[in-house]
Motif scaffolding. Structure first.
Motif, PDB file in Angstrom:
ATOM      1  N   ALA A 158      21.442  50.119  -7.791  1.00 14.21           N
ATOM      2  CA  ALA A 158      20.233  50.706  -8.372  1.00 14.21           C
ATOM      3  C   ALA A 158      20.152  52.206  -8.144  1.00 14.21           C
ATOM      4  O   ALA A 158      20.546  52.719  -7.097  1.00 14.21           O
ATOM      5  CB  ALA A 158      18.996  50.029  -7.787  1.00 14.21           C
ATOM      6  N   VAL A 159      19.592  52.871  -9.163  1.00  8.71           N
ATOM      7  CA  VAL A 159      19.356  54.316  -9.117  1.00  8.71           C
ATOM      8  C   VAL A 159      17.912  54.559  -9.536  1.00  8.71           C
ATOM      9  O   VAL A 159      17.456  54.036 -10.557  1.00  8.71           O
ATOM     10  CB  VAL A 159      20.318  55.068 -10.067  1.00  8.71           C
ATOM     11  N   LEU A 160      17.201  55.341  -8.737  1.00  5.89           N
ATOM     12  CA  LEU A 160      15.854  55.769  -9.095  1.00  5.89           C
ATOM     13  C   LEU A 160      15.997  57.079  -9.855  1.00  5.89           C
ATOM     14  O   LEU A 160      16.457  58.075  -9.278  1.00  5.89           O
ATOM     15  CB  LEU A 160      14.994  55.961  -7.838  1.00  5.89           C
ATOM     16  N   PRO A 161      15.658  57.091 -11.154  1.00  7.73           N
ATOM     17  CA  PRO A 161      15.863  58.307 -11.956  1.00  7.73           C
ATOM     18  C   PRO A 161      15.256  59.544 -11.292  1.00  7.73           C
ATOM     19  O   PRO A 161      14.124  59.527 -10.819  1.00  7.73           O
ATOM     20  CB  PRO A 161      15.149  57.985 -13.278  1.00  7.73           C
ATOM     21  N   GLY A 162      16.081  60.593 -11.233  1.00 10.66           N
ATOM     22  CA  GLY A 162      15.628  61.858 -10.667  1.00 10.66           C
ATOM     23  C   GLY A 162      15.675  61.929  -9.153  1.00 10.66           C
ATOM     24  O   GLY A 162      15.504  63.002  -8.575  1.00 10.66           O
ATOM     25  N   ALA A 163      15.895  60.795  -8.484  1.00  8.63           N
ATOM     26  CA  ALA A 163      15.892  60.780  -7.021  1.00  8.63           C
ATOM     27  C   ALA A 163      17.238  60.372  -6.437  1.00  8.63           C
ATOM     28  O   ALA A 163      17.585  60.790  -5.343  1.00  8.63           O
ATOM     29  CB  ALA A 163      14.808  59.845  -6.503  1.00  8.63           C
ATOM     30  N   GLY A 164      17.990  59.523  -7.144  1.00  7.12           N
ATOM     31  CA  GLY A 164      19.308  59.134  -6.667  1.00  7.12           C
ATOM     32  C   GLY A 164      19.451  57.647  -6.415  1.00  7.12           C
ATOM     33  O   GLY A 164      18.586  56.848  -6.774  1.00  7.12           O
ATOM     34  N   ARG A 165      20.559  57.319  -5.803  1.00  9.23           N
ATOM     35  CA  ARG A 165      20.858  55.916  -5.509  1.00  9.23           C
ATOM     36  C   ARG A 165      19.836  55.359  -4.531  1.00  9.23           C
ATOM     37  O   ARG A 165      19.477  56.008  -3.545  1.00  9.23           O
ATOM     38  CB  ARG A 165      22.267  55.778  -4.938  1.00  9.23           C
ATOM     39  N   VAL A 166      19.405  54.144  -4.793  1.00  9.41           N
ATOM     40  CA  VAL A 166      18.386  53.505  -3.971  1.00  9.41           C
ATOM     41  C   VAL A 166      18.903  53.267  -2.559  1.00  9.41           C
ATOM     42  O   VAL A 166      18.165  53.454  -1.584  1.00  9.41           O
ATOM     43  CB  VAL A 166      17.878  52.210  -4.643  1.00  9.41           C
ATOM     44  N   ASP A 167      20.173  52.905  -2.393  1.00 10.90           N
ATOM     45  CA  ASP A 167      20.704  52.684  -1.044  1.00 10.90           C
ATOM     46  C   ASP A 167      20.672  53.971  -0.224  1.00 10.90           C
ATOM     47  O   ASP A 167      20.332  53.960   0.962  1.00 10.90           O
ATOM     48  CB  ASP A 167      22.098  52.050  -1.063  1.00 10.90           C
ATOM     49  N   ALA A 168      20.970  55.109  -0.840  1.00  7.84           N
ATOM     50  CA  ALA A 168      20.932  56.395  -0.133  1.00  7.84           C
ATOM     51  C   ALA A 168      19.490  56.781   0.202  1.00  7.84           C
ATOM     52  O   ALA A 168      19.229  57.310   1.294  1.00  7.84           O
ATOM     53  CB  ALA A 168      21.593  57.483  -0.975  1.00  7.84           C
ATOM     54  N   LEU A 169      18.567  56.533  -0.707  1.00  4.56           N
ATOM     55  CA  LEU A 169      17.151  56.832  -0.447  1.00  4.56           C
ATOM     56  C   LEU A 169      16.641  55.998   0.734  1.00  4.56           C
ATOM     57  O   LEU A 169      15.937  56.508   1.612  1.00  4.56           O
ATOM     58  CB  LEU A 169      16.304  56.547  -1.689  1.00  4.56           C
ATOM     59  N   LEU A 170      17.017  54.729   0.758  1.00  2.00           N
ATOM     60  CA  LEU A 170      16.593  53.848   1.839  1.00  2.00           C
ATOM     61  C   LEU A 170      17.201  54.294   3.170  1.00  2.00           C
ATOM     62  O   LEU A 170      16.528  54.298   4.204  1.00  2.00           O
ATOM     63  CB  LEU A 170      16.980  52.401   1.514  1.00  2.00           C
ATOM     64  N   ALA A 171      18.464  54.707   3.154  1.00  2.00           N
ATOM     65  CA  ALA A 171      19.113  55.195   4.378  1.00  2.00           C
ATOM     66  C   ALA A 171      18.401  56.432   4.912  1.00  2.00           C
ATOM     67  O   ALA A 171      18.190  56.565   6.122  1.00  2.00           O
ATOM     68  CB  ALA A 171      20.586  55.488   4.114  1.00  2.00           C
ATOM     69  N   ARG A 172      18.008  57.348   4.010  1.00  2.00           N
ATOM     70  CA  ARG A 172      17.279  58.550   4.431  1.00  2.00           C
ATOM     71  C   ARG A 172      15.935  58.196   5.064  1.00  2.00           C
ATOM     72  O   ARG A 172      15.532  58.815   6.036  1.00  2.00           O
ATOM     73  CB  ARG A 172      17.072  59.497   3.254  1.00  2.00           C
ATOM     74  N   LEU A 173      15.257  57.200   4.509  1.00  2.00           N
ATOM     75  CA  LEU A 173      13.988  56.771   5.108  1.00  2.00           C
ATOM     76  C   LEU A 173      14.219  56.258   6.518  1.00  2.00           C
ATOM     77  O   LEU A 173      13.431  56.532   7.426  1.00  2.00           O
ATOM     78  CB  LEU A 173      13.326  55.675   4.266  1.00  2.00           C
ATOM     79  N   GLY A 174      15.292  55.494   6.711  1.00  2.00           N
ATOM     80  CA  GLY A 174      15.624  54.968   8.031  1.00  2.00           C
ATOM     81  C   GLY A 174      15.937  56.051   9.037  1.00  2.00           C
ATOM     82  O   GLY A 174      15.608  55.951  10.210  1.00  2.00           O
ATOM     83  N   GLU A 175      16.571  57.127   8.580  1.00  2.00           N
ATOM     84  CA  GLU A 175      16.909  58.250   9.456  1.00  2.00           C
ATOM     85  C   GLU A 175      15.678  59.010   9.917  1.00  2.00           C
ATOM     86  O   GLU A 175      15.660  59.573  10.999  1.00  2.00           O
ATOM     87  CB  GLU A 175      17.862  59.231   8.725  1.00  2.00           C
ATOM     88  N   ARG A 176      14.637  59.025   9.100  1.00  5.13           N
ATOM     89  CA  ARG A 176      13.413  59.763   9.445  1.00  5.13           C
ATOM     90  C   ARG A 176      12.595  59.063  10.502  1.00  5.13           C
ATOM     91  O   ARG A 176      11.698  59.652  11.071  1.00  5.13           O
ATOM     92  CB  ARG A 176      12.542  59.953   8.191  1.00  5.13           C
ATOM     93  N   ARG A 177      12.869  57.799  10.739  1.00  7.52           N
ATOM     94  CA  ARG A 177      12.054  57.037  11.707  1.00  7.52           C
ATOM     95  C   ARG A 177      12.564  57.166  13.099  1.00  7.52           C
ATOM     96  O   ARG A 177      13.519  57.446  13.538  1.00  7.52           O
ATOM     97  CB  ARG A 177      12.005  55.569  11.301  1.00  7.52           C
TER      98      ARG A 177
END
Length: 177
Positions: A158-177
């Motif tokens: 999955a890709v969220l248009p304008g934001a990137g791959r969903v797996d990468a977005l989820l990984a970034r959220l995990g890194e912020r915690r």
């Protein structure tokens, strides 16, 4: 079907001439029989005209998010993501999502308040819109692990248009915690 649904929010019409598109819908509930409500809402989505298929994640539980932030004292949410193959115009689809919410007792008292059912149109193909009535992709989708994680179980690429791959977005959220 009422005129608003037939024409859509911005005057678009439901049409069989439109090519099929994958639309991503997030489902959430934190009041009542949450699991049954989500199951019933998925059935409702599959019964919509010009929807040729629905793939859905298993539900996941999450802490309620309010305007002040996460609230562990509030009733927890059950969330899922569905991918619809549809020829409905995005505004028409959104009108149907609101009608399904209404049928399941959704009351809009406060922004981000408790609810029997919440259906958000997260993405509609690669469409982009800044219209206040229909922002695409959903403006906060990239910040919500309770949307991204279930979405990945249905579509690992999955890709969220304008934001990137969903797996990468989820990984970034995990890194912020």
């Amino acid at each position: 079907m009422n005129r608003r649904l037939a024409q859509g929010i911005d005057g678009e019409r439901a049409t069989t001439d439109r090519p099929p598109v994958e639309a991503v819908v997030a489902l959430g509930a934190n009041l009542g029989d949450r699991a049954q409500t989500l199951a019933d809402a998925l059935t409702d989505l599959a019964r919509l005209p010009l929807v040729d298929g629905v793939r859905a994640s298993e539900p996941v539980e999450s802490v309620a998010v309010t305007l002040e932030g996460p609230d562990a004292a509030a009733p927890a949410y059950l969330n899922a993501v569905a991918i619809l193959t549809t020829r409905l115009a995005p505004s028409v689809l959104l009108g149907y999502l609101h009608a399904i919410e209404d049928r399941h007792g959704r009351v809009r008292r406060e922004r981000w308040g408790d609810r029997t059912l919440d259906l958000d149109l997260i993405a509609y193909g690669d469409a982009r819109s800044t219209d206040p009535l229909l922002a695409l992709p959903h403006p906060r989708a990239a910040e919500r692990d309770f949307v991204l994680a279930p979405w990945l179980t249905v579509d690992p690429d999955a890709v969220l248009p304008g934001a990137g791959r969903v797996d990468a977005l989820l990984a970034r959220l995990g890194e912020r915690r």
